[in-house]
Write a protein that holds these residues in place. Structure first.
Motif, PDB file in Angstrom:
ATOM      1  N   ARG A   1      -6.589  17.850  -6.014  1.00 61.09           N
ATOM      2  CA  ARG A   1      -8.031  17.817  -6.252  1.00 61.09           C
ATOM      3  C   ARG A   1      -8.677  16.539  -5.720  1.00 61.09           C
ATOM      4  O   ARG A   1      -9.756  16.567  -5.143  1.00 61.09           O
ATOM      5  N   MET A   2      -8.013  15.384  -5.932  1.00 56.34           N
ATOM      6  CA  MET A   2      -8.666  14.089  -5.669  1.00 56.34           C
ATOM      7  C   MET A   2      -7.786  13.111  -4.913  1.00 56.34           C
ATOM      8  O   MET A   2      -8.052  11.911  -4.919  1.00 56.34           O
ATOM      9  N   GLY A   3      -6.738  13.591  -4.266  1.00 56.97           N
ATOM     10  CA  GLY A   3      -5.795  12.696  -3.614  1.00 56.97           C
ATOM     11  C   GLY A   3      -6.359  11.918  -2.446  1.00 56.97           C
ATOM     12  O   GLY A   3      -5.834  10.862  -2.088  1.00 56.97           O
ATOM     13  N   ARG A   4      -7.406  12.412  -1.810  1.00 55.93           N
ATOM     14  CA  ARG A   4      -8.061  11.668  -0.725  1.00 55.93           C
ATOM     15  C   ARG A   4      -9.308  10.938  -1.213  1.00 55.93           C
ATOM     16  O   ARG A   4      -9.596   9.832  -0.753  1.00 55.93           O
TER      17      ARG A   4
ATOM     18  N   VAL B   1      -9.567  -0.006  -8.533  1.00 55.52           N
ATOM     19  CA  VAL B   1      -8.272   0.651  -8.381  1.00 55.52           C
ATOM     20  C   VAL B   1      -8.413   1.878  -7.479  1.00 55.52           C
ATOM     21  O   VAL B   1      -9.232   2.757  -7.738  1.00 55.52           O
ATOM     22  N   ASP B   2      -7.606   1.922  -6.433  1.00 53.09           N
ATOM     23  CA  ASP B   2      -7.635   3.012  -5.456  1.00 53.09           C
ATOM     24  C   ASP B   2      -6.459   3.946  -5.722  1.00 53.09           C
ATOM     25  O   ASP B   2      -5.301   3.541  -5.593  1.00 53.09           O
ATOM     26  N   PHE B   3      -6.751   5.193  -6.102  1.00 50.53           N
ATOM     27  CA  PHE B   3      -5.715   6.183  -6.413  1.00 50.53           C
ATOM     28  C   PHE B   3      -5.410   7.104  -5.228  1.00 50.53           C
ATOM     29  O   PHE B   3      -4.661   8.056  -5.384  1.00 50.53           O
ATOM     30  N   SER B   4      -5.973   6.824  -4.066  1.00 49.56           N
ATOM     31  CA  SER B   4      -5.819   7.745  -2.945  1.00 49.56           C
ATOM     32  C   SER B   4      -4.409   7.687  -2.354  1.00 49.56           C
ATOM     33  O   SER B   4      -3.716   6.664  -2.438  1.00 49.56           O
ATOM     34  N   VAL B   5      -4.004   8.794  -1.724  1.00 46.59           N
ATOM     35  CA  VAL B   5      -2.689   8.815  -1.078  1.00 46.59           C
ATOM     36  C   VAL B   5      -2.619   7.760   0.024  1.00 46.59           C
ATOM     37  O   VAL B   5      -1.561   7.149   0.239  1.00 46.59           O
ATOM     38  N   ASN B   6      -3.726   7.522   0.722  1.00 47.73           N
ATOM     39  CA  ASN B   6      -3.717   6.517   1.783  1.00 47.73           C
ATOM     40  C   ASN B   6      -3.396   5.136   1.246  1.00 47.73           C
ATOM     41  O   ASN B   6      -2.621   4.384   1.845  1.00 47.73           O
ATOM     42  N   ALA B   7      -3.987   4.786   0.097  1.00 48.77           N
ATOM     43  CA  ALA B   7      -3.745   3.468  -0.496  1.00 48.77           C
ATOM     44  C   ALA B   7      -2.304   3.338  -0.971  1.00 48.77           C
ATOM     45  O   ALA B   7      -1.669   2.289  -0.782  1.00 48.77           O
ATOM     46  N   ILE B   8      -1.772   4.371  -1.593  1.00 51.69           N
ATOM     47  CA  ILE B   8      -0.401   4.311  -2.119  1.00 51.69           C
ATOM     48  C   ILE B   8       0.603   4.231  -0.970  1.00 51.69           C
ATOM     49  O   ILE B   8       1.522   3.398  -0.983  1.00 51.69           O
ATOM     50  N   LEU B   9       0.443   5.076   0.028  1.00 47.36           N
ATOM     51  CA  LEU B   9       1.379   5.072   1.151  1.00 47.36           C
ATOM     52  C   LEU B   9       1.308   3.743   1.911  1.00 47.36           C
ATOM     53  O   LEU B   9       2.337   3.215   2.358  1.00 47.36           O
ATOM     54  N   ALA B  10       0.113   3.177   2.044  1.00 50.38           N
ATOM     55  CA  ALA B  10      -0.028   1.900   2.730  1.00 50.38           C
ATOM     56  C   ALA B  10       0.655   0.776   1.959  1.00 50.38           C
ATOM     57  O   ALA B  10       1.270  -0.116   2.546  1.00 50.38           O
ATOM     58  N   ALA B  11       0.542   0.806   0.635  1.00 49.23           N
ATOM     59  CA  ALA B  11       1.175  -0.231  -0.184  1.00 49.23           C
ATOM     60  C   ALA B  11       2.693  -0.205  -0.023  1.00 49.23           C
ATOM     61  O   ALA B  11       3.337  -1.248   0.108  1.00 49.23           O
ATOM     62  N   TYR B  12       3.271   0.981  -0.026  1.00 54.34           N
ATOM     63  CA  TYR B  12       4.722   1.089   0.123  1.00 54.34           C
ATOM     64  C   TYR B  12       5.157   0.715   1.542  1.00 54.34           C
ATOM     65  O   TYR B  12       6.274   0.227   1.743  1.00 54.34           O
ATOM     66  N   ALA B  13       4.311   0.951   2.521  1.00 56.86           N
ATOM     67  CA  ALA B  13       4.677   0.672   3.915  1.00 56.86           C
ATOM     68  C   ALA B  13       4.604  -0.816   4.250  1.00 56.86           C
ATOM     69  O   ALA B  13       5.340  -1.302   5.110  1.00 56.86           O
ATOM     70  N   ASP B  14       3.712  -1.549   3.553  1.00 56.33           N
ATOM     71  CA  ASP B  14       3.493  -2.959   3.881  1.00 56.33           C
ATOM     72  C   ASP B  14       4.425  -3.847   3.057  1.00 56.33           C
ATOM     73  O   ASP B  14       4.025  -4.458   2.071  1.00 56.33           O
ATOM     74  N   GLU B  15       5.679  -3.939   3.478  1.00 56.27           N
ATOM     75  CA  GLU B  15       6.670  -4.686   2.708  1.00 56.27           C
ATOM     76  C   GLU B  15       6.432  -6.193   2.760  1.00 56.27           C
ATOM     77  O   GLU B  15       6.864  -6.924   1.870  1.00 56.27           O
ATOM     78  N   GLU B  16       5.746  -6.671   3.774  1.00 54.94           N
ATOM     79  CA  GLU B  16       5.477  -8.108   3.871  1.00 54.94           C
ATOM     80  C   GLU B  16       4.361  -8.522   2.918  1.00 54.94           C
ATOM     81  O   GLU B  16       4.476  -9.506   2.183  1.00 54.94           O
ATOM     82  N   GLU B  17       3.269  -7.757   2.899  1.00 52.91           N
ATOM     83  CA  GLU B  17       2.132  -8.076   2.036  1.00 52.91           C
ATOM     84  C   GLU B  17       2.425  -7.749   0.578  1.00 52.91           C
ATOM     85  O   GLU B  17       2.019  -8.476  -0.332  1.00 52.91           O
ATOM     86  N   TYR B  18       3.119  -6.647   0.355  1.00 50.32           N
ATOM     87  CA  TYR B  18       3.374  -6.227  -1.025  1.00 50.32           C
ATOM     88  C   TYR B  18       4.811  -5.706  -1.148  1.00 50.32           C
ATOM     89  O   TYR B  18       5.045  -4.501  -1.097  1.00 50.32           O
ATOM     90  N   PRO B  19       5.781  -6.623  -1.313  1.00 51.92           N
ATOM     91  CA  PRO B  19       7.178  -6.195  -1.447  1.00 51.92           C
ATOM     92  C   PRO B  19       7.419  -5.554  -2.811  1.00 51.92           C
ATOM     93  O   PRO B  19       7.195  -6.176  -3.849  1.00 51.92           O
TER      94      PRO B  19
END
Length: 257
Positions: free
Chosen positions: A52-55, A65-83
């Motif tokens: 319903r609201m993933g984007r 607080v950003d609950f979007s899939v883009n924000a979550i996937l980006a956080a997991y991908a950026d190991e340098e900024e957010y390990p």
């Protein structure tokens, strides 16, 4: 869709203006990428939320607080900024809300080891440290409680906040019946530390700590047409129950005589 999830969707669509026109769901392949972040199955409620609201949450979006899939996937991908400590993943934590606060970015996570039939415990914390703080019994309660406050309590002409104290450690055991007596209903069934009570002219939300197993307190926010209605509701609760009722602040502040 389960009856409980239906009740959440029905309530949010009723109280949040233009939600159905502005929310935007994630694609199935994006949901699959979220699932790939954890070895635990995604809760049924979270899958509903993503569809319903993933984007975009539209008017339900939280300020920081950003609950979007883009924000979550980006956080997991950026190991340098957010390990993210691998132990958090192994221990069943899944980030569901990325906090953009520059001072104290305490992100929101599922603890997938503490599940309800359709949902799971929500905690907040930083994955670079060992502990997280228990926040809501499940994600549905976070959304319903939070948005009931924004769109139902503080849109009333007069609101207040305060607390109920019960030395028997079960505030809702006596609060639920008297709220029903006052004409309120619970639009969404909730667990033992959270409530939303509604009637046509007033809304009250309540929440207690999840960290203390023997918690005497429930903190409330109550909105109604005027001061007199609020005082009548709180007065009835004080007379009809064993609760110690405390009123801390008015919003807007009452005029000084």
């Amino acid at each position: 869709m389960s009856p409980h999830i239906e009740s959440v969707e029905r309530y949010l669509l009723r109280i949040v203006p233009k939600l159905a026109a502005e929310w935007q769901g994630a694609r199935e392949e994006e949901i699959a990428r979220i699932q790939a972040l954890t070895p635990h199955p995604l809760p049924q409620f979270y899958v509903w939320f993503l569809r319903r609201m993933g984007r975009s949450m539209g008017p339900m979006a939280f300020p920081l607080v950003d609950f979007s899939v883009n924000a979550i996937l980006a956080a997991y991908a950026d190991e340098e900024e957010y390990p993210i400590d691998p132990l958090w993943i192994e221990e069943g934590y899944l980030m569901i809300g990325y906090n953009r606060d520059n001072v104290m970015p305490l992100h929101l996570w599922y603890d997938l080891n503490e599940r309800t039939p359709e949902d799971a415990l929500v905690v907040h914390g930083d994955a670079t440290v060992a502990e997280a703080t228990r926040d809501f019994s499940n994600f549905a309660e976070l959304l319903v409680w939070g948005k009931a406050g924004k769109f139902r309590v503080y849109t009333r002409a007069q609101a207040c906040d305060g607390s109920f104290k019960d030395d028997a450690y079960e505030p809702f055991v006596c609060l639920d019946p008297v709220m029903k007596q006052l004409g309120f209903h619970q639009p969404v069934a909730m667990q033992g530390r959270c409530r939303v009570y509604e009637r046509e002219d007033a809304t009250m939300i309540c929440k207690g700590s999840l960290d203390d197993e023997r918690d005497k307190f429930r903190f409330y926010r109550l909105g109604a047409p005027d001061e007199a209605t609020i005082r009548s509701i709180l007065g009835t609760i004080a007379r009809e129950t064993r609760l110690l009722v405390k009123l801390d602040a008015w919003e807007p502040p009452l005029a000084t005589p």
